[in-house]
Design a protein around this motif. Structure first.
Motif, PDB file in Angstrom:
ATOM      1  N   VAL A 248       0.824  -1.210   0.000  1.00  0.00           N
ATOM      2  CA  VAL A 248       0.000   0.000   0.000  1.00  0.00           C
ATOM      3  C   VAL A 248       0.858   1.260   0.000  1.00  0.00           C
ATOM      4  O   VAL A 248       0.539   2.261  -0.669  1.00  0.00           O
ATOM      5  CB  VAL A 248      -0.945  -0.003   1.219  1.00  0.00           C
ATOM      6  CG1 VAL A 248      -1.700   1.313   1.311  1.00  0.00           C
ATOM      7  CG2 VAL A 248      -1.936  -1.161   1.123  1.00  0.00           C
ATOM      8  N   ALA A 249       1.951   1.237   0.733  1.00  0.00           N
ATOM      9  CA  ALA A 249       2.805   2.432   0.841  1.00  0.00           C
ATOM     10  C   ALA A 249       3.382   2.862  -0.500  1.00  0.00           C
ATOM     11  O   ALA A 249       3.791   4.019  -0.657  1.00  0.00           O
ATOM     12  CB  ALA A 249       3.935   2.173   1.841  1.00  0.00           C
ATOM     13  N   THR A 250       3.414   1.949  -1.462  1.00  0.00           N
ATOM     14  CA  THR A 250       3.918   2.289  -2.793  1.00  0.00           C
ATOM     15  C   THR A 250       3.177   3.491  -3.375  1.00  0.00           C
ATOM     16  O   THR A 250       3.786   4.386  -3.966  1.00  0.00           O
ATOM     17  CB  THR A 250       3.776   1.087  -3.743  1.00  0.00           C
ATOM     18  OG1 THR A 250       4.421  -0.048  -3.178  1.00  0.00           O
ATOM     19  CG2 THR A 250       4.388   1.382  -5.095  1.00  0.00           C
ATOM     20  N   HIS A 251       1.854   3.512  -3.218  1.00  0.00           N
ATOM     21  CA  HIS A 251       1.060   4.623  -3.735  1.00  0.00           C
ATOM     22  C   HIS A 251       1.454   5.946  -3.083  1.00  0.00           C
ATOM     23  O   HIS A 251       1.546   6.976  -3.751  1.00  0.00           O
ATOM     24  CB  HIS A 251      -0.428   4.374  -3.501  1.00  0.00           C
ATOM     25  CG  HIS A 251      -1.070   3.513  -4.531  1.00  0.00           C
ATOM     26  ND1 HIS A 251      -1.027   3.789  -5.878  1.00  0.00           N
ATOM     27  CD2 HIS A 251      -1.799   2.372  -4.405  1.00  0.00           C
ATOM     28  CE1 HIS A 251      -1.699   2.861  -6.548  1.00  0.00           C
ATOM     29  NE2 HIS A 251      -2.173   1.986  -5.679  1.00  0.00           N
ATOM     30  N   MET A 252       1.663   5.908  -1.766  1.00  0.00           N
ATOM     31  CA  MET A 252       1.962   7.157  -1.063  1.00  0.00           C
ATOM     32  C   MET A 252       3.344   7.695  -1.427  1.00  0.00           C
ATOM     33  O   MET A 252       3.515   8.898  -1.641  1.00  0.00           O
ATOM     34  CB  MET A 252       1.816   6.946   0.449  1.00  0.00           C
ATOM     35  CG  MET A 252       0.366   6.750   0.860  1.00  0.00           C
ATOM     36  SD  MET A 252       0.128   6.547   2.643  1.00  0.00           S
ATOM     37  CE  MET A 252       0.588   4.826   2.842  1.00  0.00           C
ATOM     38  N   TYR A 314       1.408  -9.078   9.039  1.00  0.00           N
ATOM     39  CA  TYR A 314       2.103  -7.796   9.195  1.00  0.00           C
ATOM     40  C   TYR A 314       1.591  -6.796   8.153  1.00  0.00           C
ATOM     41  O   TYR A 314       2.245  -6.480   7.179  1.00  0.00           O
ATOM     42  CB  TYR A 314       3.616  -8.001   9.107  1.00  0.00           C
ATOM     43  CG  TYR A 314       4.199  -8.350  10.454  1.00  0.00           C
ATOM     44  CD1 TYR A 314       4.771  -7.369  11.251  1.00  0.00           C
ATOM     45  CD2 TYR A 314       4.115  -9.643  10.947  1.00  0.00           C
ATOM     46  CE1 TYR A 314       5.264  -7.675  12.513  1.00  0.00           C
ATOM     47  CE2 TYR A 314       4.602  -9.967  12.205  1.00  0.00           C
ATOM     48  CZ  TYR A 314       5.174  -8.978  12.985  1.00  0.00           C
ATOM     49  OH  TYR A 314       5.652  -9.275  14.241  1.00  0.00           O
ATOM     50  N   GLY A 315       0.363  -6.340   8.452  1.00  0.00           N
ATOM     51  CA  GLY A 315      -0.306  -5.426   7.549  1.00  0.00           C
ATOM     52  C   GLY A 315      -0.182  -3.974   7.953  1.00  0.00           C
ATOM     53  O   GLY A 315      -0.952  -3.140   7.480  1.00  0.00           O
ATOM     54  N   ASN A 316       0.738  -3.661   8.841  1.00  0.00           N
ATOM     55  CA  ASN A 316       0.890  -2.288   9.324  1.00  0.00           C
ATOM     56  C   ASN A 316       2.365  -1.898   9.330  1.00  0.00           C
ATOM     57  O   ASN A 316       3.223  -2.701   9.721  1.00  0.00           O
ATOM     58  CB  ASN A 316       0.337  -2.147  10.742  1.00  0.00           C
ATOM     59  CG  ASN A 316      -1.047  -2.732  10.893  1.00  0.00           C
ATOM     60  OD1 ASN A 316      -2.025  -2.148  10.473  1.00  0.00           O
ATOM     61  ND2 ASN A 316      -1.131  -3.934  11.470  1.00  0.00           N
ATOM     62  N   GLY A 317       2.656  -0.688   8.911  1.00  0.00           N
ATOM     63  CA  GLY A 317       4.049  -0.238   8.911  1.00  0.00           C
ATOM     64  C   GLY A 317       4.152   1.269   8.800  1.00  0.00           C
ATOM     65  O   GLY A 317       3.255   1.933   8.251  1.00  0.00           O
ATOM     66  N   LEU A 333      -1.805   1.037   7.026  1.00  0.00           N
ATOM     67  CA  LEU A 333      -2.477   0.198   8.014  1.00  0.00           C
ATOM     68  C   LEU A 333      -3.509  -0.697   7.340  1.00  0.00           C
ATOM     69  O   LEU A 333      -4.153  -0.293   6.365  1.00  0.00           O
ATOM     70  CB  LEU A 333      -3.190   1.070   9.059  1.00  0.00           C
ATOM     71  CG  LEU A 333      -2.358   2.131   9.776  1.00  0.00           C
ATOM     72  CD1 LEU A 333      -3.252   3.010  10.640  1.00  0.00           C
ATOM     73  CD2 LEU A 333      -1.276   1.490  10.621  1.00  0.00           C
ATOM     74  N   TRP A 334      -3.669  -1.911   7.875  1.00  0.00           N
ATOM     75  CA  TRP A 334      -4.728  -2.823   7.435  1.00  0.00           C
ATOM     76  C   TRP A 334      -5.550  -3.240   8.646  1.00  0.00           C
ATOM     77  O   TRP A 334      -5.036  -3.842   9.593  1.00  0.00           O
ATOM     78  CB  TRP A 334      -4.147  -4.074   6.788  1.00  0.00           C
ATOM     79  CG  TRP A 334      -3.767  -3.901   5.353  1.00  0.00           C
ATOM     80  CD1 TRP A 334      -2.581  -3.457   4.859  1.00  0.00           C
ATOM     81  CD2 TRP A 334      -4.593  -4.177   4.211  1.00  0.00           C
ATOM     82  NE1 TRP A 334      -2.608  -3.429   3.489  1.00  0.00           N
ATOM     83  CE2 TRP A 334      -3.827  -3.865   3.054  1.00  0.00           C
ATOM     84  CE3 TRP A 334      -5.901  -4.647   4.044  1.00  0.00           C
ATOM     85  CZ2 TRP A 334      -4.332  -4.026   1.765  1.00  0.00           C
ATOM     86  CZ3 TRP A 334      -6.403  -4.810   2.765  1.00  0.00           C
ATOM     87  CH2 TRP A 334      -5.621  -4.502   1.638  1.00  0.00           C
ATOM     88  N   ASN A 335      -6.852  -2.910   8.621  1.00  0.00           N
ATOM     89  CA  ASN A 335      -7.812  -3.430   9.586  1.00  0.00           C
ATOM     90  C   ASN A 335      -8.619  -4.528   8.899  1.00  0.00           C
ATOM     91  O   ASN A 335      -8.559  -4.673   7.677  1.00  0.00           O
ATOM     92  CB  ASN A 335      -8.732  -2.320  10.086  1.00  0.00           C
ATOM     93  CG  ASN A 335      -7.947  -1.243  10.833  1.00  0.00           C
ATOM     94  OD1 ASN A 335      -6.962  -1.530  11.505  1.00  0.00           O
ATOM     95  ND2 ASN A 335      -8.383  -0.001  10.702  1.00  0.00           N
TER      96      ASN A 335
END
Length: 469
Positions: A248-252, A314-317, A333-335
């Motif tokens: 997900v962080a790739t987009h940011m 490990y869906g959060n970083g 984050l992943w909920n």
């Protein structure tokens, strides 16, 4: 004498021909197949394990041939992809007319390379395999449009660099599906950040108080196109899907490069400094896992992530770094499931010397993403009002539906009617159009390549840092 001159001319011609041939051998000629004409782009869909693969075909484009070649192992993921395509073909409004020629077998990759039936490979699936798919497709002479992430670990990153080197040699293009650039609020943020009169210059910030902060929250269980999204079991294996830091962080990271350093080449060896990184798990019960995947048990390969019958993903970083001396923080984050009325959310703060640009999406905003501009204390209200008015007037030339609403003495909301905003699924078509334009014009800018490499250096090395804390 004439005979000697003739022989010399013949020898010179031979040497010239030989020299030209050597030059051709050193660098393969341009494919020269893309002119913009109807049906010339022939898609090859390779191992479509993610629903993004079908989204790239949701809307027909004249340049794309209706016949699509699909190479994949058999199984539920291929079945879901084909069902999505059939849904697009059979819908009543704006139906597509895709004709899928499918090969499903264990040697699907080798078959694709050997047959060479299309010219543009589409990738969206298992992220552990993706970098190798990219590398082999490029070496086979295909142009490649790949869903993110294109690399989820350090080994992948090195292979991705090699793929870009190979693409240069073969004169083909590799492009990352960065859909978030087409969100209108992200587009407007780029415009505002680069308006010197309103924003000033990007602050340097500090590691404790960065000049740029972005956060994205996603959910494992959700609906897409009106149906519950069934995730493959490997999605919960971070060695296959990738942790949040590299997914997900790739987009940011891409948005930061694109918004704060527009059209600038970022060389990760000179311009990037990693500072800190951390990661932590989201826990899922067996019931939650089964609800998401449609399975009735945890598969054996997820056993290493089980702790007292709970699956730890490990869906959060979070990581901090610098680009050209500017301090940046990214959090992903992943909920499991969004609160009632909510969904995936995104927030951003970008601090300038004259104003701060902020995107907010929370319960107070009824989970509708909103864009704000707040003045710095050193700027007078009169100067700020004048800058806002001038900026909005200028932006209305391209975006006539926007306006600005004062919400406090120092803060404005940039109003973008919801009906004027496109949905996430529409962005995939825009990305494809951009890529196809590059194929025709052969004009992909250098910053697109260097900044993509820098992006994956930042994410993969931040993951290494988090794991080694």
């Amino acid at each position: 004498m004439k005979r000697i001159i003739y022989c010399l001319l013949l020898l010179a011609g031979s040497l010239f021909f030989f020299s030209c041939k050597m030059q051709q051998d050193r660098k393969e000629p341009a494919p020269g197949i893309f002119t913009g004409k109807e049906g010339e782009i022939k898609l090859v869909v390779l191992d479509p394990g993610h629903f993004h693969a079908s989204l790239l075909q949701k809307f027909p484009q004249k340049q794309v041939n209706d016949t699509v070649f699909v190479y994949a192992p058999g199984g539920s993921e291929l079945d879901q992809y084909l069902a999505s395509i059939e849904g697009y073909n059979s819908r009543s409004e704006n139906p597509t007319a895709w004709i899928g020629i499918v090969y499903s077998g264990k040697d699907y990759l080798e078959k694709m390379i050997k047959e060479r039936r299309g010219n543009v490979v589409i990738l969206a699936g298992n992220n552990l395999k993706k970098t190798d798919y990219i590398y082999q497709s490029i070496n086979a002479g295909y142009d490649v449009l790949s869903d993110k992430p294109m690399a989820i670990n350090s080994e992948n990153f090195r292979l991705l660099e090699s793929a870009y080197d190979s693409a240069r040699t073969r004169n083909v293009y590799l492009y990352d599906v960065m859909t978030e650039r087409y969100d209108i609020l992200n587009t407007l943020t780029r415009e505002l950040v680069n308006n010197v009169e309103l924003f000033g210059e990007l602050q340097e910030g500090t590691p404790e108080s960065p000049s740029v902060k972005m956060e994205s929250v996603h959910h494992y269980y959700k609906e897409v196109s009106g149906s519950v999204l069934v995730r493959p079991a490997w999605f919960y294996d971070v060695e296959q899907q990738g942790e949040a830091i590299v997914d997900v962080a790739t987009h940011m990271v891409d948005l930061i490069n694109w918004q704060c350093f527009p059209d600038e080449v970022i060389d990760y060896r000179q311009d990037v400094k990693l500072l800190s990184a951390s990661h932590w798990p989201t826990t899922l019960t067996l019931d939650q896992f089964c609800r998401s995947t449609g399975l009735d048990a945890f598969p054996n390969f997820l056993g290493k992530y089980l702790n007292r019958s709970l699956l730890e993903v490990y869906g959060n970083g979070k990581f901090n770094y610098q680009v050209k001396g500017k301090n940046i923080e990214v959090c992903a984050l992943w909920n499991y499931e969004a609160p009632k009325g909510g969904g995936d959310t995104y927030s951003a703060v970008i601090k300038g010397t004259k104003a701060t640009i902020e995107i907010v999406q929370n319960q107070e905003e009824k989970y509708v993403k909103q864009l704000y501009v707040e003045k710095e204390p050193s700027v007078t209200s009169e100067e700020f009002d004048r800058s806002i008015a001038g900026t909005v007037k200028q932006l209305q030339r391209s975006y006539p539906y926007i306006s600005a609403k004062r919400v406090s003495d120092s803060r404005y909301r940039i109003e973008v009617p919801v009906e004027s905003r496109k949905g996430h699924e529409d962005y995939f078509g825009y990305v494809a159009q951009k890529f196809f334009g590059y194929l025709v014009n052969r004009d992909m800018p250098e910053w697109e390549i260097s900044n993509t490499i820098a992006k994956y250096y930042i994410t993969t090395q931040s993951l290494e840092m988090a794991r080694n804390r």
